[in-house]
Design an enzyme around this catalytic site. Structure first.
Site, short mmCIF file in Angstrom:
data_model
loop_
_atom_site.label_atom_id
_atom_site.label_comp_id
_atom_site.label_asym_id
_atom_site.label_seq_id
_atom_site.Cartn_x
_atom_site.Cartn_y
_atom_site.Cartn_z
CG HIS A 204 -1.96 0.96 1.34
ND1 HIS A 204 -1.75 2.27 1.69
CD2 HIS A 204 -3.28 0.84 1.12
CE1 HIS A 204 -2.91 2.93 1.68
NE2 HIS A 204 -3.86 2.08 1.34
CG ASP B 136 0.72 -2.69 6.22
OD1 ASP B 136 -0.19 -2.72 7.07
OD2 ASP B 136 0.62 -2.09 5.13
CD GLN C 271 -6.54 -5.00 3.58
OE1 GLN C 271 -7.56 -5.64 3.83
NE2 GLN C 271 -6.57 -3.70 3.31
CE LYS D 250 -8.10 -0.40 5.72
NZ LYS D 250 -6.98 -0.24 4.79
CB CYS E 153 -3.92 3.43 -1.56
SG CYS E 153 -5.15 4.70 -1.34
#
Lengths: 393, 393
Positions: A112, A188, A191, A214, A351
């Site tokens: 991202h 990261d 997700q 999220k 993004c």
């Protein structure tokens, strides 16, 4: 397994639409919104800054939320830092790390923008960047990361799950490679947190980041940052609540997490996030993972069977499916899905322009799943995409 | 004038306590909380990143809030940036300004830590700092700022209203002095926005900052940053939503405000803030200012008449009154006020240690007022402080 129809009752907006944009943000359950209401109507005050009853109650609820989140991801409470979003979390590391000219950082081509631009900017300080290419399905080969490591490599920054491909990176192996080479690693988890069972102490990254809004189902305006060694990172922001002594010549910082939380935090948001994480934990993240991945797998398979539809990403995927209808702009497909069946999907570059460029396309349509989505919703999506293909065939 | 008792109905928590900690944070009216509920239950989505109906509705509400806030303070919409708090706003300027070694910054000794530490840290980059002393009531003489200006002075950072003294700085004059000398000026309106009528275009500072959760009555987790010339400031955070094109070699930033709002913003918070500012505007900020300053003036006068009570700050003050009971620790006084009469006041250094040191004390008790406080609450405060003085006399 949990009862999806029961769960849907906790998300009123699902009565109106087919919401398949969960990789951008999930909906927040009524339980978490109610916890925020309680805050506003029963005890709102500033955090950690007063002796009076409202300030004490606010501080207790805020710190309870920290303990809930830390326990859920198995992180030390003192290393669990609240930010406004994952973007702030990553930038805190990129700006606060003790860089030297000539240092080297490794990222991948399926990050991202928030896990790419902060590292690109380090070039201004003489920090070199290598970008590792994934395969065409968005899967990064950990050996490609290993072979990019140099004597000057200080940090690897990598996504756990790609927000474009739904590909799952082998984080365990990548962290292992980093350790073997004395390199730090930032994962990261935007997700994956709340979408997959995660044990941060076991994965053992140096830095872990994710948004609160999220998979964790919290409100927008919340993010998490885990720092294994908080002392090595300088805070980006200085201000109230993070210092124990100040003169006009010098100041003494509080230890983590206060050091990284200058100013009044998003108190209602954090309290809502804590309650949302309890909700996720009650349902069970393993069941959620199974459900989301099953829906995504079916969606990818069924879309792939349609003439004129191209599906991206690996067979073994998280709850994200990117695709295109041949001969149609992704935005147009998304618009028709919305206008005809109130199906909310994302379209465009997500993004993640370099990752989309890697596919050789001008964007994708992306359906992404949460614990509350159903097979019936998938049926409607497939049927509508099929109708759309007939428009251009 | 508005009806205070009517207004109180909009703040349920006021039924339980006497809330006099408004300089730390105000309460949020039900109208603003309801706007947040509508967001969560009717149209929640991510901002500016999707073509579907929920994303569009979210973006519309978010940008409506920006217009409301910009209109209320008379700022250009494109220069009205949402942050998480005033601390982020100030640090964005201190970190993003194009400093050169040898540059000089002027602050005052009555700044909140958030408007002191970010400038102190610039010493690492060779930026010199001058700290102008106020008088014993916390009032800064603009001429003292003028006489501190040197050829190398680039910026003056000054509070509008002191959170310790309630003193009101002559912002018009200070901005004028800055202009005459080609120096930029940052005004910290944390204690004035929503408490006093402000016209930013008329005051014309280079930078104006305030939180959303004080006089503007919005939720915690919101802040504002006005930048007169957005192009001169580099954003602190890079990520999604603030770039129009990205390769692995370069990227192109969006113009302000997007440039400064990387990542998912506090969408419910900003929507709540917009509604809260409408609420303030409907009541009328001039009436609010009159009410708050009248309560503070009475409180200071009546406390000053008590034996064994020392009151700080000027006669002409905003809605903040700092005081001490001779022979007692400020925290103990605050604790007794809370325990005996559920009076919520702040005690200690108020994130402004140098300003408190300037008074020669170890902290103060601070009562601070909002639009919903009453003369009866002041009566109870005065009576209880009087009782406390008799404990030590």
């Amino acid at each position: 397994m949990y009862d999806v129809l029961n769960v849907r009752e906790d998300f009123p907006v699902l009565k109106n639409v087919i919401y398949l944009d969960n990789a951008a943000t999930t909906q927040t359950p009524v339980q978490a919104v109610s916890a925020m209401l309680d805050y506003f109507y029963k005890y709102a005050a500033n955090h950690g800054r007063g002796a009076h009853r409202l300030a004490r109650e606010t501080t207790n609820h805020f710190e309870d939320a920290r303990e809930i989140v830390a326990a859920f991801l198995n992180m030390d409470v003192a290393k669990t830092i609240f930010t406004k979003n994952a973007t702030e979390s990553i930038n805190t590391v990129s700006r606060g790390f003790p860089w030297k000219k000539g240092d080297h950082v490794i990222v991948t081509l399926v990050e991202h923008h928030s896990n790419l631009l902060p590292w690109m900017r380090l070039k201004e300080m003489g920090v070199e960047l290598s970008v590792v290419k994934p395969d065409i399905c968005g899967v990064v080969n950990p050996e490609d990361i290993r072979s990019s490591i140099k004597d000057t490599t200080r940090l690897i920054a990598v996504n756990h799950v790609s927000n474009v491909f739904g590909s799952i990176q082998d984080i365990g192996k990548i962290v292992g490679i980093a350790r073997q080479n004395g390199v730090k690693v930032l994962v990261d988890g935007s997700q994956s947190a709340g979408n997959m069972a995660l044990d941060i102490k076991s994965i053992d990254p140096d830095f872990f980041v994710c948004p609160g809004h999220k998979g964790l189902l919290g409100p927008q305006g919340t993010g998490l940052l885990y720092i294994k060694e908080p002392d090595i990172i300088e805070p980006v922001f200085l201000g109230g609540g993070m210092v124990s002594a100040v003169t006009t010549d010098s100041f003494k910082m509080e230890p983590s997490p206060a050091k990284f939380e200058a100013g009044t935090p998003n108190i209602p948001g954090v309290i809502g996030l804590g309650r949302a994480v309890e909700y996720v934990a009650d349902i069970g993240v393993k069941s959620i993972e199974k459900h989301e991945r099953s829906l995504a797998k079916d969606t990818a398979r069924r879309l792939g069977e349609l003439d004129g539809v191209e599906v991206y990403g690996p067979k073994d995927r998280a709850g994200v499916v990117s695709f295109n209808v041949t001969g149609m702009n992704a935005h147009d497909v998304a618009m028709i899905l919305d206008q005809t069946r109130k199906i909310c999907v994302r379209s465009g570059y997500h993004c993640a322009m370099p990752g989309i460029d890697h596919l050789g396309v001008k964007g994708t349509v992306r359906a992404s799943f949460a614990l509350y989505n159903t097979e019936e919703e998938v049926d409607t999506l497939i049927r509508t995409v099929s109708d759309i293909t007939s428009l251009v065939s």
